[in-house]
Design an enzyme around this catalytic site. Structure first.
Site: not given
Ligand SMILES: *Cc1c(COP(=O)(O)O)cnc(C)c1O
Length: 363
Positions: A198, A174, A105
């Protein structure tokens, strides 16, 4: 229906109570005669849903008053572009963004940021959190980006804020896959973002928590609907927000409060992770590849040492209602995601299966 436990990395398990409440309210929300999906985003019914969601999230994470909470669209990945578009403007031409690279990521974030600024990878390691003393930070960088839980690799950390070098650094994190699973000091960050699917709710909502002095610095080419200042000024309603997703997220926030909030989620996350890692460590049949000190409490990648048994392992798991354990295609193996909504009974069922499968295979 037999008991199912869903270990998907995302979109992921939601609390049963929340799904049941959403089902009960599907056709007629609180006597309005409408489904939430059918409501005007500016009408009093939806505004009350929105305000409650914002207030509850602010309470759960103890978000200070000088931070805005935005409910956006575009997912976590779009923030990799939107954050530079909104933040590099506060530094002169030739701005540099520092990154801590810890896996897939942060890798994606780095590639996207290169379109908008110079990039410096201040540290890189994908099996253990890179030691903070060795981070090579750029003096005057626009900001420092980190992914505090790498969903694929299974690395989790919090920066050490006693490090004086972090005092003047604008931190962007993030937290897509572990937000609301541990207490954080929001005031230490400039921007926190998280896709909802998530640990919060359905895909389609992205949470951005931003310090208010960072608003109003977007580059002229930043799309208006993604200019954090416009989004903030319009209470996430510059354009139509993902209303149903916000409603479900709001129900999840209420559920979290009933459970005892983030402190209780953190306690449960530790208990679930301890249970699962202990079983993996105790059994030679399985292998984990992340340094113990950096293990994620949310996403637990593991491998069968004999990979020829992978298909049998997954088939046996499915037959027991243990779903979506296959690892990410880029790394193979298995992965159990054990977010807030995963009860400890689900982890115990997985541990029982891990032990029985290994014993069976040894015969
Ligand atoms: C799932 C995830 C993303 C991406 O999210 P999208 O909604 O598919 O753009 C970004 N960062 C992390 C750490 C993730 O687990």
């Amino acid at each position: 229906m037999t008991q199912i436990y869903n270990f998907s990395a995302g979109p992921a398990v939601l609390p049963k109570e929340v799904l049941a409440q959403a089902a009960a309210e599907m056709l007629d929300w609180h006597g309005s005669g409408m489904s939430v999906m059918e409501m005007s985003h500016r009408g009093p019914e939806f505004m009350s849903i929105y305000k409650a969601a914002e207030r509850d999230l602010r309470e759960l994470l103890a978000v200070p008053d000088n931070y805005k909470i935005l409910f956006m669209q575009g997912g976590g990945l779009s923030q990799n572009a939107l954050i530079p578009l909104n933040l590099v403007g506060h530094k002169p031409e030739g701005a540099t963004i520092d990154f801590i690279h810890t896996g897939s990521w942060s890798d994606k974030s780095i590639k996207e940021a290169r379109k908008y600024a110079n990039v410096n990878v201040a540290a890189s390691s994908t099996t253990a959190v890179p030691a903070q003393a060795g981070w090579k930070l750029t003096p005057g960088a626009a900001y420092l980006h980190m992914c505090t839980n790498e969903t694929i690799g299974g690395i989790e950390y919090q920066p050490d804020f006693s490090d004086p070098r972090l005092q003047d650094v604008l931190l962007v994190a993030d937290m897509s896959s572990h937000i609301l699973s541990r207490e954080i000091d929001v005031a230490k960050y400039g921007v926190i973002f998280a896709g909802a699917q998530k640990n919060i709710g359905p895909a389609g909502v992205t949470i951005v928590i931003i310090r208010d002095d960072l608003l109003g610095k977007a580059l002229p080419i930043c799309p208006s609907a993604f200019d954090f200042k416009l989004v903030a000024e319009n209470e996430s309603m510059y354009n139509t927000p993902p209303t149903y997703g916000i409603y479900i997220a709001g129900l999840v926030f209420q559920w979290l409060k009933r459970q005892g909030g983030v402190a209780e989620m953190s306690r449960r996350a530790q208990a679930k992770a301890d249970l699962l890692y202990a079983a993996l460590d105790a059994n030679d049949f399985y292998e984990t590849r992340v340094a113990k000190s950096s293990r994620s409490r949310m996403n637990v990648p593991f491998y069968l040492k004999d990979e020829s048994k992978n298909e049998a392992f997954l088939a046996g798991a499915k037959a027991r209602g243990l779903l979506q354990l296959k690892g990410h295609k880029s790394v193979g193996g298995m992965r159990a995601s054990i977010y807030n909504a995963m009860p400890i009974e689900g982890v115990q069922a997985l541990v029982d299966y891990l032990n029985e499968f290994a014993a069976q295979a040894a015969k």
